[in-house]
Write a protein that holds these residues in place. Structure first.
Motif, PDB file in Angstrom:
ATOM      1  N   GLY A  96       0.820  -1.213   0.000  1.00  0.00           N
ATOM      2  CA  GLY A  96       0.000   0.000   0.000  1.00  0.00           C
ATOM      3  C   GLY A  96       0.849   1.255   0.000  1.00  0.00           C
ATOM      4  O   GLY A  96       0.556   2.218  -0.725  1.00  0.00           O
ATOM      5  N   ARG A  97       1.915   1.261   0.793  1.00  0.00           N
ATOM      6  CA  ARG A  97       2.817   2.422   0.812  1.00  0.00           C
ATOM      7  C   ARG A  97       3.546   2.582  -0.520  1.00  0.00           C
ATOM      8  O   ARG A  97       3.730   3.691  -1.006  1.00  0.00           O
ATOM      9  N   ALA A  98       3.939   1.464  -1.112  1.00  0.00           N
ATOM     10  CA  ALA A  98       4.614   1.525  -2.417  1.00  0.00           C
ATOM     11  C   ALA A  98       3.665   2.077  -3.475  1.00  0.00           C
ATOM     12  O   ALA A  98       4.040   2.953  -4.268  1.00  0.00           O
ATOM     13  N   ARG A  99       2.437   1.579  -3.493  1.00  0.00           N
ATOM     14  CA  ARG A  99       1.467   2.082  -4.471  1.00  0.00           C
ATOM     15  C   ARG A  99       1.206   3.562  -4.252  1.00  0.00           C
ATOM     16  O   ARG A  99       1.144   4.329  -5.222  1.00  0.00           O
ATOM     17  N   ALA A 100       1.079   3.980  -3.010  1.00  0.00           N
ATOM     18  CA  ALA A 100       0.845   5.400  -2.721  1.00  0.00           C
ATOM     19  C   ALA A 100       2.004   6.258  -3.222  1.00  0.00           C
ATOM     20  O   ALA A 100       1.787   7.334  -3.794  1.00  0.00           O
ATOM     21  N   ALA A 101       3.229   5.789  -3.036  1.00  0.00           N
ATOM     22  CA  ALA A 101       4.405   6.552  -3.480  1.00  0.00           C
ATOM     23  C   ALA A 101       4.440   6.663  -5.010  1.00  0.00           C
ATOM     24  O   ALA A 101       4.718   7.735  -5.552  1.00  0.00           O
ATOM     25  N   VAL A 102       4.128   5.567  -5.694  1.00  0.00           N
ATOM     26  CA  VAL A 102       4.147   5.582  -7.159  1.00  0.00           C
ATOM     27  C   VAL A 102       3.008   6.441  -7.691  1.00  0.00           C
ATOM     28  O   VAL A 102       3.201   7.246  -8.611  1.00  0.00           O
ATOM     29  N   ARG A 103       1.833   6.299  -7.112  1.00  0.00           N
ATOM     30  CA  ARG A 103       0.708   7.120  -7.559  1.00  0.00           C
ATOM     31  C   ARG A 103       0.997   8.604  -7.345  1.00  0.00           C
ATOM     32  O   ARG A 103       0.660   9.423  -8.204  1.00  0.00           O
ATOM     33  N   ALA A 104       1.619   8.948  -6.243  1.00  0.00           N
ATOM     34  CA  ALA A 104       1.972  10.352  -5.998  1.00  0.00           C
ATOM     35  C   ALA A 104       2.940  10.852  -7.064  1.00  0.00           C
ATOM     36  O   ALA A 104       2.800  11.969  -7.569  1.00  0.00           O
ATOM     37  N   ARG A 105       3.924  10.040  -7.426  1.00  0.00           N
ATOM     38  CA  ARG A 105       4.899  10.419  -8.461  1.00  0.00           C
ATOM     39  C   ARG A 105       4.254  10.596  -9.834  1.00  0.00           C
ATOM     40  O   ARG A 105       4.665  11.440 -10.612  1.00  0.00           O
ATOM     41  N   LEU A 106       3.248   9.759 -10.119  1.00  0.00           N
ATOM     42  CA  LEU A 106       2.625   9.784 -11.438  1.00  0.00           C
ATOM     43  C   LEU A 106       1.409  10.705 -11.520  1.00  0.00           C
ATOM     44  O   LEU A 106       0.825  10.853 -12.589  1.00  0.00           O
TER      45      LEU A 106
END
Length: 184
Positions: A96-106
């Protein structure tokens, strides 16, 4: 009799390839790793695909596939009736944290439905990998994507190494390996 069984087993992958269908883990350029369902395959690929997203610098199609794997895995291990009951909460939290970080970047909204995000990313990757690059930006102009299509493609082409994705990819792969080995 054994020879007949061996020949039948050799034919199974060919029959599965011909059947296609919803259970197929479709990959661009024939790249398929793993077996079984999409969650299992995504977990096996995780360390390579999204463990270091900077690997895909200048390759937005490959980055889109990696991010799609992260989405599939995050949603699947948290909600799929087969996978979620036995998935440790810490693995789900790391993903969940990884997805949140990637979504924030994109520039993808945190609440965007995973199925919509995956479909957009796979459509864009398919367009890029099959010589229809002009269609890729339009695929990424979906609800939940804050950037325009070309902007999202630019971000996909320049994703950095993120510690969250590395940790989550390794945890997911270890969890699948644990289950395959039958150890707790």
């Amino acid at each position: 009799m054994q020879r007949r069984h061996a020949l039948a087993l050799l034919a199974l992958p060919l029959l599965a390839a011909c059947a296609g269908g919803q259970g197929t883990d479709y990959r661009i350029g024939g790249y398929e790793v793993g077996f079984g369902d999409r969650i299992h395959s995504a977990a096996l690929r995780a360390p390579w695909e999204f463990g270091d997203l900077s690997r895909w610098q200048g390759q937005p199609g490959r980055a889109a596939l990696a991010v799609a794997d992260l989405e599939i895995l995050t949603d699947g291990l948290a909600r799929d009736p087969y996978w979620s009951p036995e998935t440790p909460p810490d693995v789900v939290a790391l993903l969940g944290r990884a997805r949140a970080a990637v979504r924030a970047r994109l520039g993808i909204e945190q609440g965007a439905p995973p199925a919509l995000v995956v479909a957009a990313l796979l459509q864009a990757a398919d367009a890029l990998e099959t010589g229809r690059a002009s269609l890729a930006p339009r695929a990424l102009e979906q609800p939940g994507f804050r950037q325009d299509g070309p902007g999202t493609l630019g971000l996909l082409a320049s994703l950095p190494r993120l510690p969250e994705t590395s940790t989550a990819a390794n945890a997911a792969a270890a969890e699948i390996a644990r289950r395959a080995g039958g150890t707790d």
